[in-house]
Design a protein around this motif. Sequence first.
Motif, PDB file in Angstrom:
ATOM      1  N   ARG A  24      73.920  21.820 -97.998  1.00 43.61           N
ATOM      2  CA  ARG A  24      75.369  22.012 -98.017  1.00 43.61           C
ATOM      3  C   ARG A  24      75.991  21.298 -96.825  1.00 43.61           C
ATOM      4  NH1 ARG A  24      77.599  24.058-102.634  1.00 43.61           N
ATOM      5  NH2 ARG A  24      75.965  25.192-103.679  1.00 43.61           N
ATOM      6  N   GLY A  25      77.168  20.697 -97.047  1.00 42.57           N
ATOM      7  CA  GLY A  25      77.869  20.033 -95.966  1.00 42.57           C
ATOM      8  C   GLY A  25      78.413  21.034 -94.966  1.00 42.57           C
ATOM      9  N   SER A  26      78.334  20.693 -93.690  1.00 43.51           N
ATOM     10  CA  SER A  26      78.786  21.598 -92.634  1.00 43.51           C
ATOM     11  C   SER A  26      80.300  21.767 -92.617  1.00 43.51           C
ATOM     12  CB  SER A  26      78.306  21.089 -91.278  1.00 43.51           C
ATOM     13  OG  SER A  26      78.834  19.794 -91.029  1.00 43.51           O
ATOM     14  N   VAL A  27      81.032  20.829 -93.203  1.00 39.49           N
ATOM     15  CA  VAL A  27      82.492  20.890 -93.207  1.00 39.49           C
ATOM     16  C   VAL A  27      83.014  21.506 -94.506  1.00 39.49           C
ATOM     17  CG1 VAL A  27      84.616  19.528 -93.076  1.00 39.49           C
ATOM     18  CG2 VAL A  27      82.635  18.888 -91.684  1.00 39.49           C
ATOM     19  N   THR A  28      82.532  21.022 -95.639  1.00 42.04           N
ATOM     20  CA  THR A  28      83.072  21.436 -96.942  1.00 42.04           C
ATOM     21  C   THR A  28      82.250  22.519 -97.623  1.00 42.04           C
ATOM     22  OG1 THR A  28      81.780  19.785 -98.130  1.00 42.04           O
ATOM     23  CG2 THR A  28      83.987  19.126 -97.343  1.00 42.04           C
ATOM     24  N   ASN A  29      81.028  22.706 -97.185  1.00 41.07           N
ATOM     25  CA  ASN A  29      80.073  23.608 -97.838  1.00 41.07           C
ATOM     26  C   ASN A  29      79.756  23.146 -99.268  1.00 41.07           C
ATOM     27  OD1 ASN A  29      78.280  25.784 -97.588  1.00 41.07           O
ATOM     28  ND2 ASN A  29      79.666  27.112 -98.736  1.00 41.07           N
ATOM     29  N   LEU A  30      80.010  21.881 -99.555  1.00 42.97           N
ATOM     30  CA  LEU A  30      79.657  21.290-100.845  1.00 42.97           C
ATOM     31  C   LEU A  30      78.252  20.701-100.745  1.00 42.97           C
ATOM     32  CD1 LEU A  30      83.036  19.520-101.684  1.00 42.97           C
ATOM     33  CD2 LEU A  30      82.093  21.589-102.753  1.00 42.97           C
ATOM     34  N   PRO A  31      77.592  20.483-101.880  1.00 41.50           N
ATOM     35  CA  PRO A  31      76.223  19.947-101.841  1.00 41.50           C
ATOM     36  C   PRO A  31      76.140  18.584-101.157  1.00 41.50           C
ATOM     37  CG  PRO A  31      76.781  20.726-104.038  1.00 41.50           C
ATOM     38  CD  PRO A  31      78.040  20.778-103.238  1.00 41.50           C
ATOM     39  N   ILE A  32      75.066  18.384-100.430  1.00 37.79           N
ATOM     40  CA  ILE A  32      74.732  17.092 -99.816  1.00 37.79           C
ATOM     41  C   ILE A  32      73.319  16.762-100.268  1.00 37.79           C
ATOM     42  CG2 ILE A  32      74.292  15.856 -97.654  1.00 37.79           C
ATOM     43  CD1 ILE A  32      77.162  16.444 -97.750  1.00 37.79           C
ATOM     44  N   PRO A  33      73.070  15.633-100.895  1.00 38.60           N
ATOM     45  CA  PRO A  33      74.052  14.614-101.282  1.00 38.60           C
ATOM     46  C   PRO A  33      74.820  15.030-102.532  1.00 38.60           C
ATOM     47  CG  PRO A  33      71.875  13.943-102.000  1.00 38.60           C
ATOM     48  CD  PRO A  33      71.701  15.242-101.239  1.00 38.60           C
ATOM     49  N   ARG A  34      75.953  14.334-102.750  1.00 31.62           N
ATOM     50  CA  ARG A  34      76.769  14.533-103.947  1.00 31.62           C
ATOM     51  C   ARG A  34      77.507  13.240-104.246  1.00 31.62           C
ATOM     52  NH1 ARG A  34      79.566  16.997 -99.873  1.00 31.62           N
ATOM     53  NH2 ARG A  34      81.704  16.313 -99.498  1.00 31.62           N
ATOM     54  N   PHE A  35      77.903  13.089-105.491  1.00 27.85           N
ATOM     55  CA  PHE A  35      78.629  11.892-105.898  1.00 27.85           C
ATOM     56  C   PHE A  35      80.127  12.158-105.944  1.00 27.85           C
ATOM     57  CE2 PHE A  35      74.405  11.020-107.620  1.00 27.85           C
ATOM     58  CZ  PHE A  35      74.218   9.729-107.158  1.00 27.85           C
ATOM     59  N   VAL A  36      80.899  11.172-105.477  1.00 28.59           N
ATOM     60  CA  VAL A  36      82.357  11.167-105.538  1.00 28.59           C
ATOM     61  C   VAL A  36      82.761   9.739-105.906  1.00 28.59           C
ATOM     62  CG1 VAL A  36      82.624  13.042-103.857  1.00 28.59           C
ATOM     63  CG2 VAL A  36      82.597  10.675-103.057  1.00 28.59           C
ATOM     64  N   SER A  37      84.049   9.432-105.866  1.00 30.14           N
ATOM     65  CA  SER A  37      84.494   8.068-106.134  1.00 30.14           C
ATOM     66  C   SER A  37      85.570   7.667-105.138  1.00 30.14           C
ATOM     67  CB  SER A  37      85.017   7.945-107.568  1.00 30.14           C
ATOM     68  OG  SER A  37      86.117   8.798-107.775  1.00 30.14           O
ATOM     69  N   THR A  38      85.805   6.375-105.043  1.00 32.47           N
ATOM     70  CA  THR A  38      86.854   5.888-104.154  1.00 32.47           C
ATOM     71  C   THR A  38      88.211   6.128-104.806  1.00 32.47           C
ATOM     72  OG1 THR A  38      86.670   3.650-105.058  1.00 32.47           O
ATOM     73  CG2 THR A  38      85.391   4.146-103.069  1.00 32.47           C
ATOM     74  N   LYS A  39      89.189   6.479-103.986  1.00 30.38           N
ATOM     75  CA  LYS A  39      90.517   6.852-104.481  1.00 30.38           C
ATOM     76  C   LYS A  39      91.484   5.678-104.484  1.00 30.38           C
ATOM     77  CE  LYS A  39      92.128  10.900-103.100  1.00 30.38           C
ATOM     78  NZ  LYS A  39      92.792  11.945-102.290  1.00 30.38           N
ATOM     79  N   THR A  40      91.211   4.655-103.700  1.00 28.28           N
ATOM     80  CA  THR A  40      92.157   3.546-103.538  1.00 28.28           C
ATOM     81  C   THR A  40      91.512   2.207-103.884  1.00 28.28           C
ATOM     82  OG1 THR A  40      91.552   3.263-101.210  1.00 28.28           O
ATOM     83  CG2 THR A  40      93.352   4.779-101.683  1.00 28.28           C
ATOM     84  N   ASP A  41      92.359   1.190-104.017  1.00 25.87           N
ATOM     85  CA  ASP A  41      91.862  -0.159-104.310  1.00 25.87           C
ATOM     86  C   ASP A  41      91.131  -0.778-103.122  1.00 25.87           C
ATOM     87  OD1 ASP A  41      92.840  -0.170-106.907  1.00 25.87           O
ATOM     88  OD2 ASP A  41      94.785  -0.965-106.298  1.00 25.87           O
ATOM     89  N   GLU A  42      91.435  -0.313-101.919  1.00 28.04           N
ATOM     90  CA  GLU A  42      90.743  -0.787-100.726  1.00 28.04           C
ATOM     91  C   GLU A  42      90.314   0.414 -99.898  1.00 28.04           C
ATOM     92  OE1 GLU A  42      92.882  -3.660 -98.459  1.00 28.04           O
ATOM     93  OE2 GLU A  42      92.722  -5.188-100.019  1.00 28.04           O
ATOM     94  N   THR A  43      88.999   0.563 -99.741  1.00 27.57           N
ATOM     95  CA  THR A  43      88.440   1.679 -98.986  1.00 27.57           C
ATOM     96  C   THR A  43      87.606   1.126 -97.839  1.00 27.57           C
ATOM     97  OG1 THR A  43      88.363   3.039-100.993  1.00 27.57           O
ATOM     98  CG2 THR A  43      86.989   3.740 -99.137  1.00 27.57           C
ATOM     99  N   ASN A  44      88.074   1.331 -96.608  1.00 28.38           N
ATOM    100  CA  ASN A  44      87.343   0.851 -95.436  1.00 28.38           C
ATOM    101  C   ASN A  44      86.092   1.677 -95.204  1.00 28.38           C
ATOM    102  OD1 ASN A  44      89.369  -1.027 -94.906  1.00 28.38           O
ATOM    103  ND2 ASN A  44      90.469   0.352 -93.557  1.00 28.38           N
ATOM    104  N   VAL A  45      84.992   0.973 -94.962  1.00 27.37           N
ATOM    105  CA  VAL A  45      83.725   1.624 -94.633  1.00 27.37           C
ATOM    106  C   VAL A  45      83.421   1.265 -93.179  1.00 27.37           C
ATOM    107  CG1 VAL A  45      81.296   1.854 -95.218  1.00 27.37           C
ATOM    108  CG2 VAL A  45      82.971   1.404 -97.019  1.00 27.37           C
ATOM    109  N   ARG A  46      83.366   2.293 -92.334  1.00 23.87           N
ATOM    110  CA  ARG A  46      83.251   2.091 -90.891  1.00 23.87           C
ATOM    111  C   ARG A  46      81.845   2.374 -90.390  1.00 23.87           C
ATOM    112  NH1 ARG A  46      88.159   1.465 -88.389  1.00 23.87           N
ATOM    113  NH2 ARG A  46      89.941   1.793 -89.771  1.00 23.87           N
TER     114      ARG A  46
END
Length: 164
Positions: A24-46
Amino acid sequence: MRRAILTLLVFFLSSASLMAGETRGSVTNLPIPRFVSTKTDETNVRRGPSLTHRIDWVFQRRGMPVEVTAEHGHWRRVRDRDGAGGWVHYSLLSGVRTVIVEQDMLDVFITPDPDAPISARFETGVIARLGECNADWCHISAGGYKGWVRKATLWGVDPDEIRD
């Protein structure tokens, strides 16, 4: 220097907790790993979890599926289907599930049965919206077409994932 040490500490703690079996994620308590998607046409990866870290690359497509592998505050460490990854601000991610077709000219069936009529064929790299999944099949839709495909032909869904 202090920022680099903090980044290494966050990376070490995230890696150590995953190796210890924390799911579980320490911030969201959601499963880690988990799949999501990008919300915008340009998503910066830092390179690290803050705006002061360098942008290593940019996702240039909305709806791209990514796997969240760690959390730190408002930041999520993600990776794509090629294993490339980095840190993305949570506001640039969506819980909408998408997948990438990994088989060229993938038959999309009307029902989850290889003998069912074919409703469409998708090329490798098509990004589709993920719907219901059973043990072996998932319902997907893209470009106005929809149907069932073998789960093993998709990236963005776990092999043992069941979705209603």
